[in-house]
Structure formats: C-alpha cells, structure tokens
Design a protein around this motif. Sequence first.
Motif, PDB file in Angstrom:
ATOM      1  N   CYS A 143      11.997  -6.124   0.959  1.00  0.00           N
ATOM      2  CA  CYS A 143      11.313  -5.847   2.230  1.00  0.00           C
ATOM      3  C   CYS A 143      10.454  -4.595   2.119  1.00  0.00           C
ATOM      4  N   LEU A 144      10.966  -3.580   1.437  1.00  0.00           N
ATOM      5  CA  LEU A 144      10.209  -2.337   1.262  1.00  0.00           C
ATOM      6  C   LEU A 144       8.901  -2.619   0.540  1.00  0.00           C
ATOM      7  N   ASP A 145       8.953  -3.459  -0.491  1.00  0.00           N
ATOM      8  CA  ASP A 145       7.737  -3.833  -1.214  1.00  0.00           C
ATOM      9  C   ASP A 145       6.800  -4.653  -0.324  1.00  0.00           C
ATOM     10  N   VAL A 146       7.375  -5.578   0.446  1.00  0.00           N
ATOM     11  CA  VAL A 146       6.559  -6.415   1.326  1.00  0.00           C
ATOM     12  C   VAL A 146       5.868  -5.569   2.390  1.00  0.00           C
ATOM     13  N   LEU A 147       6.598  -4.591   2.941  1.00  0.00           N
ATOM     14  CA  LEU A 147       6.006  -3.715   3.964  1.00  0.00           C
ATOM     15  C   LEU A 147       4.815  -2.947   3.406  1.00  0.00           C
ATOM     16  N   GLY A 148       4.927  -2.513   2.162  1.00  0.00           N
ATOM     17  CA  GLY A 148       3.817  -1.787   1.551  1.00  0.00           C
ATOM     18  C   GLY A 148       2.582  -2.652   1.415  1.00  0.00           C
ATOM     19  N   SER A 149       2.760  -3.898   0.979  1.00  0.00           N
ATOM     20  CA  SER A 149       1.608  -4.788   0.817  1.00  0.00           C
ATOM     21  C   SER A 149       1.128  -5.317   2.156  1.00  0.00           C
ATOM     22  N   ALA A 150       2.051  -5.415   3.128  1.00  0.00           N
ATOM     23  CA  ALA A 150       1.671  -5.950   4.445  1.00  0.00           C
ATOM     24  C   ALA A 150       0.670  -5.054   5.142  1.00  0.00           C
ATOM     25  N   ARG A 151       0.749  -3.760   4.905  1.00  0.00           N
ATOM     26  CA  ARG A 151      -0.204  -2.841   5.555  1.00  0.00           C
ATOM     27  C   ARG A 151      -1.632  -3.208   5.186  1.00  0.00           C
ATOM     28  N   ALA A 152      -1.848  -3.483   3.911  1.00  0.00           N
ATOM     29  CA  ALA A 152      -3.200  -3.840   3.479  1.00  0.00           C
ATOM     30  C   ALA A 152      -3.620  -5.179   4.078  1.00  0.00           C
ATOM     31  N   ARG A 153      -2.681  -6.147   4.118  1.00  0.00           N
ATOM     32  CA  ARG A 153      -3.012  -7.462   4.665  1.00  0.00           C
ATOM     33  C   ARG A 153      -3.350  -7.357   6.148  1.00  0.00           C
ATOM     34  N   ARG A 154      -2.613  -6.532   6.875  1.00  0.00           N
ATOM     35  CA  ARG A 154      -2.822  -6.458   8.318  1.00  0.00           C
ATOM     36  C   ARG A 154      -4.079  -5.684   8.667  1.00  0.00           C
TER      37      ARG A 154
END
Length: 311
Positions: free
Chosen positions: A77-88
Amino acid sequence: MTTPSEPADGRLDPGLSAIVNERRQLINLAYRLLGSLADAEDVVQETYARWYAMSRERQQAVASPGGWLTTVASRICLDVLGSARARRESYVGEWIPEPLPDRTEWIEERPGDTTADPADRVTLDESVNMAFLVVLESMTPAERVAFILHDVFRYSFGEVAEIVGRSPAACRQLASSARRRIRDSPATATPAARRADVVRDFKQAWEAKDIDALIGLLDPRATAVGDGGGVVSAVLDPVEGGERIARYLIEVTGRAPGMTILERTVNGQPGLVAQRDGVIEAVFAFEVAGERITRIWAVRDPDKLRPWTAG
C-alpha cells in the motif's frame, strides 16, 4: 482428489484456514489506506500471491502469519500510495475516494471463498466516512500508513516502525502530524439521525425541484465536487456556494428525465443514489453541519461504482 493442504473430508487445513481468514482484515486495512476498493483488492491478491510463492518450510517458519500478511500488505500500500499521487495529478477532474455501499445482508462465506464482493468485507465505521477519507488524501503516504495502522488498527509504534521501515519515534511523529490534519479539518458533530433527516429533506426538495428549499438546506459556503473519472461527462471543477449548487442540481434533473433518487447508506453515512432505467448512475455522499449540508461528493466514475452495480 485432494491437495496436501486439503484433508479428504473437504475441510481446509487449519493453518491455511487461518491465513485465508485474514482476508477481511486485509481488505479493511487496504481500503482505508488507499481509498479505493479496486486497489485494495489488488493489494490483497498480491499479498496472498507472495505468501503462496514461499515454500512450505518458509511459511511454517513465520511466527505470526497474520502479522506477516499485514506487514506485506501495508508495504505494498505504501508503494501504491506513492505512485497514486502521480496518477491522480493527471486524473481528469476531481478525484474522490471510492464510495462503499452498506450491505443489509452479509454474504455467508466458507473459509477460502474469494468470490464474494470485497465491499462485503469492509467494516463501515467513522474511519471510512467520505469526509475522513478525503482528509486522508491530504496526508503523505507515510503519514497515512502510520496513522491508520496505529490510530485505527491499534498497532504499536514499534510494529508500525517495522512495517514502514522507520524508527518508532519517527512513526510517532508521522501519526501526530496526521492527527493535526484531522483536527484542522472542519469537524461536524451532527447526530446521525439529524444528518439523515437533512439528507432526506434535500432529496425531497431535489425531486420537487424546489430551489428555495434546496438553498435553505445548503450552507451558503457549501462545496459540491464531482468525479466522473474522465469517462462520463461531469463538472471538472468544484461548484461553490449553496445557491449555485441548488441551481446546478435542478439543471441536472432537467437533463436526465426519468432519474430516480434513492436513499442509501454511503460509507456508513446517509447518502443518495441517482438511478435511471434501473441503472445506478451516481452516488452522493454528504457532510452535514448543524442543519445544513456543507459538502457534497458525487461519484459517477463507472469503475468506482462497481460495488454498487455488480450483481
């Protein structure tokens, strides 16, 4: 024919059963960390894939399989949150956490049953209401993970430190910073029954196209945010002001003949659903302060409506 982990009587091996039964806890954790049921489901699937990729000897050497699964899921989840910022940042329009329906009938699951909708495994409480999830979106990934693990799931800072790879003192500071964000957000203490009354009155005024009644139920500084995911037409920018929101809602009903508005629980709070020809087209979550609505979140993104439309 049976597998080594499945006795001849068809019952799951106790060790395997314990692992599978962690699934609800992992879905609960991952949804709160990510604000997306689809992403949470992917994280849990990846977590189990890593478990089953290990040899039986390595699995048996794990002192706490549940703790191992939680640690791995949290790190993913920590990794996903980091990449999610760029996607959002490139997301078309506003991004709103995925709304959850409230199930009146819970699916009876056999151990090992992974076919039930993950929405049925999310425990609805204050930590998943839309206003709370929106505040979580303002946190850094590390703040969010530390706060959810410690303040919501009651992990010690020592345990949180092992998961996020920081010292207990650093995790304590992260959680403290997250709490400040929560405290600084507009807080509402409106009783649940009163919130339901306000949303019901809002529904009736909307159906009657009573613009004066709508304006009276909306705070003059209210904000409405829509999320169409760039797939369906939606307002890309928030609508500010009670009167502007009221007029926009009346305009929406004029463009959607045959639309039915239903009362539903959204993320554990009173909400509404817009349905046309038996198909759910939008889900509305509300924040109510006193006697008026201060914020509306409208989700039309088809992907985020999956838990509402499946089955």
